[in-house]
Design an enzyme around this catalytic site. Structure first.
Site, mmCIF file in Angstrom:
data_model
loop_
_atom_site.group_PDB
_atom_site.id
_atom_site.type_symbol
_atom_site.label_atom_id
_atom_site.label_comp_id
_atom_site.label_asym_id
_atom_site.label_seq_id
_atom_site.Cartn_x
_atom_site.Cartn_y
_atom_site.Cartn_z
ATOM 1 N N ALA A 77 0.845 -1.207 0.000
ATOM 2 C CA ALA A 77 0.000 0.000 0.000
ATOM 3 C C ALA A 77 0.876 1.252 0.000
ATOM 4 C CB ALA A 77 -0.911 0.007 1.225
ATOM 5 N N ASP A 78 0.291 2.323 -0.491
ATOM 6 C CA ASP A 78 0.969 3.617 -0.438
ATOM 7 C C ASP A 78 -0.096 4.698 -0.251
ATOM 8 O OD1 ASP A 78 3.637 5.023 -0.757
ATOM 9 O OD2 ASP A 78 2.401 6.146 -2.176
#
Length: 197
Positions: A77-78
């Site tokens: 995730a970012d």
């Protein structure tokens, strides 16, 4: 086996909240993770967060192979903070954090968190978009928050689950997404690759 391609303790805790135990898959020390996060030209916040997450997942898949780890699902995730089309990444130093927080004070902004999962050759990805309104803040309040050290290493120079909570007047969207891992979307992706949540 679930692998979390993130050094964020918050993301690991969020997965545990939904009953998913994950082994942290640390990046290759030779990989310049910061270089992956460089904004390209006038890239939109949505394109940016999708591209960075895909690159981080590619790197995690390679790292998984290189370490000859047992097969499993890799989660990546970012998160990015966007004020209009401007992307507010992690502050470089206290002065940069102060600049970002001054911009956000009294304004509404978007928080975009992209999540991608991969099992074998199958990859699924999604973006959670939330809106956050920061109450007006005095320069003294901003300085005090920066001096706490909390803004460092955080997109947009703040952590909603920390001291900054007193300055958040409204949110619309996913609280866990603003923290860095939208749980509804993540659970949906994990179920799609056969993980019980």
């Amino acid at each position: 086996m679930i692998y979390l391609a993130s050094q964020s303790p918050r993301r690991k805790q969020l997965l545990e909240q939904i009953g998913v135990q994950a082994q942290v898959l640390l990046p290759d020390p030779a990989l310049d993770a910061e270089a992956l996060e460089v904004v390209k030209g006038r890239e939109s916040p949505l394109s940016y967060v999708q591209r960075v997450t895909a690159l981080k997942l590619d790197a995690a898949v390679q790292r998984h192979k290189a370490l000859k780890l047992p097969a499993g699902v890799i989660v990546c995730a970012d998160t990015t903070v966007a004020l209009g089309r401007d992307i507010l990444g992690k502050p470089e130093d206290a002065q940069d954090a102060q600049r970002m927080l001054t911009q956000l004070a009294g304004q509404a902004h978007r928080v975009l968190t992209a999540v991608a999962v991969q099992k074998g050759r199958t990859r699924h990805a999604v973006v959670s978009q939330s809106w956050v309104r920061v109450a007006p803040m005095t320069s003294a309040q901003i300085r005090a928050y920066v001096q706490s050290g909390e803004p460092m290493g955080k997109a947009g120079a703040y952590a909603i689950q920390g001291l900054m909570a007193v300055n958040i007047s409204q949110i619309r969207g996913s609280y866990s997404g603003i923290m860095g891992l939208p749980l509804h979307e993540t659970a949906t992706l994990l179920r799609a690759v056969g993980v019980k949540v």
